[in-house]
Design a protein around this motif. Structure first.
Motif, PDB file in Angstrom:
ATOM      1  N   LYS A 150      42.614  12.321 -15.784  1.00 49.77           N
ATOM      2  CA  LYS A 150      43.127  13.402 -16.627  1.00 49.77           C
ATOM      3  C   LYS A 150      44.641  13.436 -16.604  1.00 49.77           C
ATOM      4  O   LYS A 150      45.264  13.138 -15.591  1.00 49.77           O
ATOM      5  CB  LYS A 150      42.611  14.736 -16.069  1.00 49.77           C
ATOM      6  CG  LYS A 150      41.597  15.419 -16.977  1.00 49.77           C
ATOM      7  CD  LYS A 150      41.257  16.762 -16.371  1.00 49.77           C
ATOM      8  CE  LYS A 150      40.353  17.567 -17.286  1.00 49.77           C
ATOM      9  NZ  LYS A 150      40.024  18.861 -16.692  1.00 49.77           N
ATOM     10  N   THR A 151      45.245  13.820 -17.703  1.00 50.55           N
ATOM     11  CA  THR A 151      46.695  13.974 -17.752  1.00 50.55           C
ATOM     12  C   THR A 151      47.081  15.202 -16.946  1.00 50.55           C
ATOM     13  O   THR A 151      46.449  16.244 -17.049  1.00 50.55           O
ATOM     14  CB  THR A 151      47.153  14.158 -19.213  1.00 50.55           C
ATOM     15  OG1 THR A 151      46.647  13.051 -19.952  1.00 50.55           O
ATOM     16  CG2 THR A 151      48.642  14.222 -19.316  1.00 50.55           C
ATOM     17  N   TYR A 157      44.233  19.494 -20.206  1.00 45.43           N
ATOM     18  CA  TYR A 157      45.093  18.908 -19.170  1.00 45.43           C
ATOM     19  C   TYR A 157      44.745  19.496 -17.810  1.00 45.43           C
ATOM     20  O   TYR A 157      44.232  20.610 -17.716  1.00 45.43           O
ATOM     21  CB  TYR A 157      46.567  19.202 -19.461  1.00 45.43           C
ATOM     22  CG  TYR A 157      47.027  18.703 -20.810  1.00 45.43           C
ATOM     23  CD1 TYR A 157      46.947  17.345 -21.128  1.00 45.43           C
ATOM     24  CD2 TYR A 157      47.537  19.588 -21.757  1.00 45.43           C
ATOM     25  CE1 TYR A 157      47.380  16.881 -22.365  1.00 45.43           C
ATOM     26  CE2 TYR A 157      47.969  19.130 -22.993  1.00 45.43           C
ATOM     27  CZ  TYR A 157      47.879  17.782 -23.297  1.00 45.43           C
ATOM     28  OH  TYR A 157      48.295  17.338 -24.514  1.00 45.43           O
ATOM     29  N   ASP A 205      52.375  13.669 -15.019  1.00 45.74           N
ATOM     30  CA  ASP A 205      52.799  13.053 -16.274  1.00 45.74           C
ATOM     31  C   ASP A 205      53.886  13.848 -16.979  1.00 45.74           C
ATOM     32  O   ASP A 205      54.748  13.294 -17.628  1.00 45.74           O
ATOM     33  CB  ASP A 205      51.586  12.905 -17.208  1.00 45.74           C
ATOM     34  CG  ASP A 205      50.498  12.076 -16.552  1.00 45.74           C
ATOM     35  OD1 ASP A 205      50.712  10.875 -16.384  1.00 45.74           O
ATOM     36  OD2 ASP A 205      49.452  12.645 -16.162  1.00 45.74           O
ATOM     37  N   LEU A 224      54.104  13.680 -23.865  1.00 44.73           N
ATOM     38  CA  LEU A 224      53.179  12.838 -23.094  1.00 44.73           C
ATOM     39  C   LEU A 224      53.044  11.448 -23.725  1.00 44.73           C
ATOM     40  O   LEU A 224      53.022  10.444 -23.030  1.00 44.73           O
ATOM     41  CB  LEU A 224      51.815  13.513 -22.990  1.00 44.73           C
ATOM     42  CG  LEU A 224      51.784  14.633 -21.958  1.00 44.73           C
ATOM     43  CD1 LEU A 224      50.511  15.456 -22.108  1.00 44.73           C
ATOM     44  CD2 LEU A 224      51.903  14.078 -20.547  1.00 44.73           C
ATOM     45  N   GLU A 283      54.039   7.942 -21.835  1.00 44.24           N
ATOM     46  CA  GLU A 283      53.034   6.872 -21.718  1.00 44.24           C
ATOM     47  C   GLU A 283      53.622   5.550 -22.236  1.00 44.24           C
ATOM     48  O   GLU A 283      53.511   4.504 -21.597  1.00 44.24           O
ATOM     49  CB  GLU A 283      51.795   7.277 -22.534  1.00 44.24           C
ATOM     50  CG  GLU A 283      50.686   6.266 -22.564  1.00 44.24           C
ATOM     51  CD  GLU A 283      50.130   5.963 -21.171  1.00 44.24           C
ATOM     52  OE1 GLU A 283      49.571   4.883 -21.002  1.00 44.24           O
ATOM     53  OE2 GLU A 283      50.291   6.820 -20.256  1.00 44.24           O
TER      54      GLU A 283
END
Ligand SMILES: Nc1ncnc2c1ncn2[C@@H]1O[C@H](COP(=O)(O)OP(=O)(O)OP(=O)(O)O)[C@@H](O)[C@H]1O
Ligand SMILES: [Mg+2]
Length: 464
Positions: free
Chosen positions: A2-3, A27, A48, A118, A122
């Motif tokens: 999971k983020t 999230y 993150d 995000l 990434e």
């Protein structure tokens, strides 16, 4: 996975509001009421995205941002404040914030910002990974290469580094066996302990035992003091036994016992000492063949051959030559602006390199003496220029009508080669022997045979 988002705000209501909002978006949310707590969360979790308030007791959000960019540059940071000023916003962006948001904000607004931040982080992470992989495939702990053979080697070395096993490195002269041995040491958890490199072929036979295992005072004539051997010197670290094929049989037996029992007894002593040494052995001779011929103990061969690392010859990875040349130019041209002409590079790629990377390095160094900045075909040795193969003389040999005394002619030639090798190696017998692809022992023997020098080589035995 999971983020994960970390919310930093001294106001409980704000933390709760954002937590609920972001958890509903799927999230995983962590919270911190001040920057110090945030930093400790960041140190122990993969985060993150950080959404942080600017004004907080203790460290400000801007200071938090600065430390995050230093410690985990891939983590995206979104700053939120109730008292926004243009200067602060500029400062935040300069420090690497993804965005700077004024309270009160709309729910939709923060959702979109979080999603975009995000995505960006990434992307950044992927780019960095790609960059790292690219760098690694070309240079792995100082070993240059990106050919399939070298990538395979890097993978194997990586595995070897994680173990404490004995390693046998084989390969022709100049393929980087010593480089690989050092890489294994530097990549292992023994890296802060000694790396001791010993050339087994260069120690006079009657001194090998005391050099490896040490001696006590008075053990033999000349043993005036206590002397710890290489095993004890390398304790905790790595002992590199180079040219292990040159070890006399009696020493092989002694070595095997030490490897099995992990303890050494100094020559003339009567107590043993535990040693924790990782042995990396190397040989450019085919040990399996020495075993067949009875010159190398089979049990020792199996003992050291737990992991075998084979260094590929340069002619089997020609595609690495441009990269190696680039690396060597950087190494030998101080200003870092050395270049090579495309014809010269072509000539290098057409050459067989019996002396592998060491020979390539010698050729580059020599060429740079003639022209310190640019390597051109006319600064390369004749064998490369003409395209003729080494080991084939241009005109073939001539036998005069009344014949020749072959033995004498060959001896004369041999003597000249020995002298030239010594001169070229700056007097180092080890290097000179390498240039002639001879063992140190036979080189020394030939030198004394032709009266070119007394047999002695202890000074050459240990490096580092
Ligand atoms: N892949 C490589 N990348 C960069 N430099 C290399 C590479 N392989 C060898 N070299 C360089 O070539 C020279 C010879 O390497 P090294 O001494 O490790 O060879 P070796 O296999 O131990 O040779 P020998 O059997 O003659 O002792 C060194 O200067 C080393 O730094
Ligand atoms: Mg070597």
């Amino acid at each position: 996975m999971k983020t994960r988002v970390l919310i930093v705000d001294d106001e409980l209501s704000m933390r709760e509001f954002l937590s609920i909002l972001l958890e509903r978006e799927g999230y995983e949310v962590l919270t911190a009421a001040d920057a110090a707590t945030a930093l400790s969360r960041l140190a122990s979790n993969r985060i993150d995205l950080v959404i942080s308030d600017v004004q907080m007791p203790g460290l400000s959000g801007l200071e938090l941002l600065a430390s995050i960019k230093q410690q985990t540059p891939d983590t995206a940071v979104l700053l939120v404040t109730a008292f926004s000023t243009a200067e602060q916003a500029v400062e935040a962006m300069k420090l690497g914030a993804y965005d700077y948001l004024a309270k009160p904000f709309k729910v939709e607004e923060i959702k979109v910002l979080v999603r975009n931040a995000l995505e960006r982080s990434e992307l950044k992470r992927e780019n960095r990974l790609l960059r790292e992989q690219a760098a690694e495939s070309e240079m792995f702990v100082g070993i240059v290469g990106r050919s399939p053979r070298m990538r395979e080697l890097f993978g194997l070395l990586r595995k070897v580094m994680e173990t404490a096993s004995t390693v046998l490195i084989t390969g022709e002269s100049g393929t980087g066996k010593e480089l690989a041995a050092r890489a294994i040491h530097n990549g292992s958890n023994r890296k802060h302990k000694p790396f001791v490199a010993v050339n087994c072929g260069a120690i006079p036979e009657n001194l090998i035992e005391s050099e490896l295992f040490g001696h006590v005072r008075g053990a033999f004539t000349g043993a005036v003091g206590e002397h710890p051997g290489f095993f004890e010197q390398a304790n905790g670290g790595t002992l590199f036994l180079d040219e292990i094929g040159e070890l006399p049989l009696a020493m092989q037996t002694r070595l095997l016992r030490v490897l099995q029992e992990r303890e050494v007894r100094r020559v003339g002593g009567n107590c043993t000492k535990k040693v924790d040494v990782r042995v990396v052995a190397a040989s450019n001779r085919d040990l399996a063949e020495l075993v067949r011929g009875g010159d190398f103990r089979e049990d020792l061969y199996y003992r050291i051959n737990v992991f075998q690392v084979v260094m590929p010859p340069l002619r089997e990875r020609i595609e690495d030559i441009p990269l190696l040349v680039e690396h060597l130019l950087r190494k030998h041209v101080a200003a870092g602006n050395g270049t090579i002409s495309s014809e010269a590079l072509k000539a290098l790629m057409n050459y067989g390199f019996p002396g592998n990377v060491r020979e390539l390095e010698n050729i580059i160094e020599r060429a740079l003496v003639l022209n310190p900045e640019r390597i051109t075909v006319d600064t390369l040795p004749a064998v490369l220029r003409g395209g003729e193969r080494r080991y084939e003389s241009a005109g073939g040999v001539q036998i005069p009508d009344d014949g020749i005394e072959l033995e004498a002619v060959l001896e004369h030639l041999e003597k000249q080669y020995l002298q030239q090798a010594l001169a070229k190696a700056g007097g180092s017998k080890t290097r000179a022997a390498e240039l002639l692809r001879m063992s140190f022992r036979s080189f020394r023997y030939k030198l004394s045979k032709y009266g070119l020098g007394p047999p002695d080589g202890a000074a050459d035995a240990v490096r580092n």
